[in-house]
Scaffold this motif. Structure first.
Motif, PDB file in Angstrom:
ATOM      1  N   ALA A  28       0.853  -1.192   0.000  1.00 41.02           N
ATOM      2  CA  ALA A  28       0.000   0.000   0.000  1.00 41.02           C
ATOM      3  C   ALA A  28       0.885   1.237   0.000  1.00 41.02           C
ATOM      4  N   LEU A  29       0.655   2.145  -0.952  1.00 40.63           N
ATOM      5  CA  LEU A  29       1.456   3.366  -1.032  1.00 40.63           C
ATOM      6  C   LEU A  29       0.696   4.581  -0.536  1.00 40.63           C
ATOM      7  N   TYR A  30      -0.465   4.844  -1.144  1.00 42.27           N
ATOM      8  CA  TYR A  30      -1.200   6.079  -0.861  1.00 42.27           C
ATOM      9  C   TYR A  30      -2.693   5.815  -0.770  1.00 42.27           C
ATOM     10  N   ALA A  31      -3.362   6.681  -0.024  1.00 45.47           N
ATOM     11  CA  ALA A  31      -4.819   6.679   0.048  1.00 45.47           C
ATOM     12  C   ALA A  31      -5.250   8.129   0.068  1.00 45.47           C
ATOM     13  N   GLY A  32      -6.411   8.403  -0.497  1.00 43.03           N
ATOM     14  CA  GLY A  32      -6.880   9.783  -0.509  1.00 43.03           C
ATOM     15  C   GLY A  32      -8.236   9.920  -1.138  1.00 43.03           C
ATOM     16  N   LYS A  33      -8.504  11.111  -1.608  1.00 43.10           N
ATOM     17  CA  LYS A  33      -9.803  11.461  -2.184  1.00 43.10           C
ATOM     18  C   LYS A  33      -9.633  12.038  -3.577  1.00 43.10           C
ATOM     19  N   GLY A  34     -10.720  12.011  -4.312  1.00 41.73           N
ATOM     20  CA  GLY A  34     -10.769  12.607  -5.638  1.00 41.73           C
ATOM     21  C   GLY A  34     -12.211  12.914  -5.975  1.00 41.73           C
ATOM     22  N   LYS A  35     -12.454  13.385  -7.193  1.00 35.99           N
ATOM     23  CA  LYS A  35     -13.815  13.695  -7.634  1.00 35.99           C
ATOM     24  C   LYS A  35     -14.069  13.082  -8.997  1.00 35.99           C
ATOM     25  N   ALA A  36     -15.231  12.480  -9.120  1.00 34.30           N
ATOM     26  CA  ALA A  36     -15.677  11.948 -10.405  1.00 34.30           C
ATOM     27  C   ALA A  36     -16.160  13.111 -11.269  1.00 34.30           C
ATOM     28  N   PRO A  37     -16.257  12.920 -12.587  1.00 30.63           N
ATOM     29  CA  PRO A  37     -16.751  13.994 -13.461  1.00 30.63           C
ATOM     30  C   PRO A  37     -18.133  14.515 -13.060  1.00 30.63           C
ATOM     31  N   ASN A  38     -18.951  13.647 -12.424  1.00 36.03           N
ATOM     32  CA  ASN A  38     -20.282  14.073 -11.997  1.00 36.03           C
ATOM     33  C   ASN A  38     -20.266  14.778 -10.639  1.00 36.03           C
ATOM     34  N   VAL A  93      -3.742   3.664  -3.904  1.00 36.15           N
ATOM     35  CA  VAL A  93      -2.648   3.338  -4.823  1.00 36.15           C
ATOM     36  C   VAL A  93      -1.769   2.292  -4.154  1.00 36.15           C
ATOM     37  N   ASP A  94      -1.634   1.151  -4.830  1.00 34.14           N
ATOM     38  CA  ASP A  94      -0.789   0.068  -4.352  1.00 34.14           C
ATOM     39  C   ASP A  94       0.274  -0.222  -5.399  1.00 34.14           C
ATOM     40  N   ARG A  95       1.338  -0.872  -4.966  1.00 34.20           N
ATOM     41  CA  ARG A  95       2.413  -1.254  -5.885  1.00 34.20           C
ATOM     42  C   ARG A  95       2.676  -2.750  -5.706  1.00 34.20           C
ATOM     43  N   LEU A  96       2.829  -3.431  -6.821  1.00 34.19           N
ATOM     44  CA  LEU A  96       3.238  -4.828  -6.765  1.00 34.19           C
ATOM     45  C   LEU A  96       4.659  -4.870  -6.228  1.00 34.19           C
ATOM     46  N   ARG A  97       4.893  -5.682  -5.235  1.00 34.81           N
ATOM     47  CA  ARG A  97       6.234  -5.751  -4.632  1.00 34.81           C
ATOM     48  C   ARG A  97       7.256  -6.264  -5.646  1.00 34.81           C
ATOM     49  N   ALA A  98       8.464  -5.750  -5.560  1.00 28.56           N
ATOM     50  CA  ALA A  98       9.547  -6.143  -6.463  1.00 28.56           C
ATOM     51  C   ALA A  98       9.737  -7.653  -6.443  1.00 28.56           C
ATOM     52  N   GLY A  99       9.873  -8.235  -7.625  1.00 30.49           N
ATOM     53  CA  GLY A  99      10.091  -9.664  -7.756  1.00 30.49           C
ATOM     54  C   GLY A  99       8.827 -10.503  -7.799  1.00 30.49           C
ATOM     55  N   GLU A 100       7.679  -9.902  -7.487  1.00 34.58           N
ATOM     56  CA  GLU A 100       6.408 -10.634  -7.535  1.00 34.58           C
ATOM     57  C   GLU A 100       5.900 -10.669  -8.968  1.00 34.58           C
TER      58      GLU A 100
END
Length: 117
Positions: free
Chosen positions: A59-69, A77-84
């Motif tokens: 797990a890298l980041y968490a937050g908020k955003g807005k949809a077009p509506n 935002v998550d990242r696949l661990r290196a080597g996986e």
């Protein structure tokens, strides 16, 4: 909302739905400062809480955003661990999958849930 999100230096290889969330899979050259590369959707990200993802994903980041509506969205935002190895259903080419497993490429998984899901 996810269709508005761009990650500089990464290509979106797939966009779909997983567990009532929109999910995008992005592949690019490994970088440390991923957050500065994410834009669009009025996204505001902070650090994610540790231990919120699987053994293969960080797990890298968490937050908020807005949809077009105008609906508020939660963004993760998550990242696949290196080597996986990446999941086969993520839409990566054979070469991309090999490069990810070898550490030459990086996979980001971005999930967005808006309103009531």
């Amino acid at each position: 909302m996810l269709s508005q999100i761009k990650v500089d230096g990464f290509s979106r290889v797939q966009m779909g739905t997983v567990d009532n969330a929109a999910q995008g899979i992005y592949v690019g050259t490994p970088v440390d400062d991923v957050r500065s590369r994410i834009s669009g959707g009025q996204v505001s990200l902070g650090p994610a809480q540790a231990g919120t993802v699987s053994k293969a994903q960080q797990a890298l980041y968490a937050g908020k955003g807005k949809a077009p509506n105008g609906r508020e969205c939660s963004v993760y935002v998550d990242r696949l661990r290196a080597g996986e190895p990446p999941f086969e259903n993520w839409g990566l080419s054979k070469r991309q999958a090999e490069d990810v497993t070898a550490g030459k490429q990086q996979v980001l998984i971005i999930n967005a849930t808006c309103g009531n899901g």
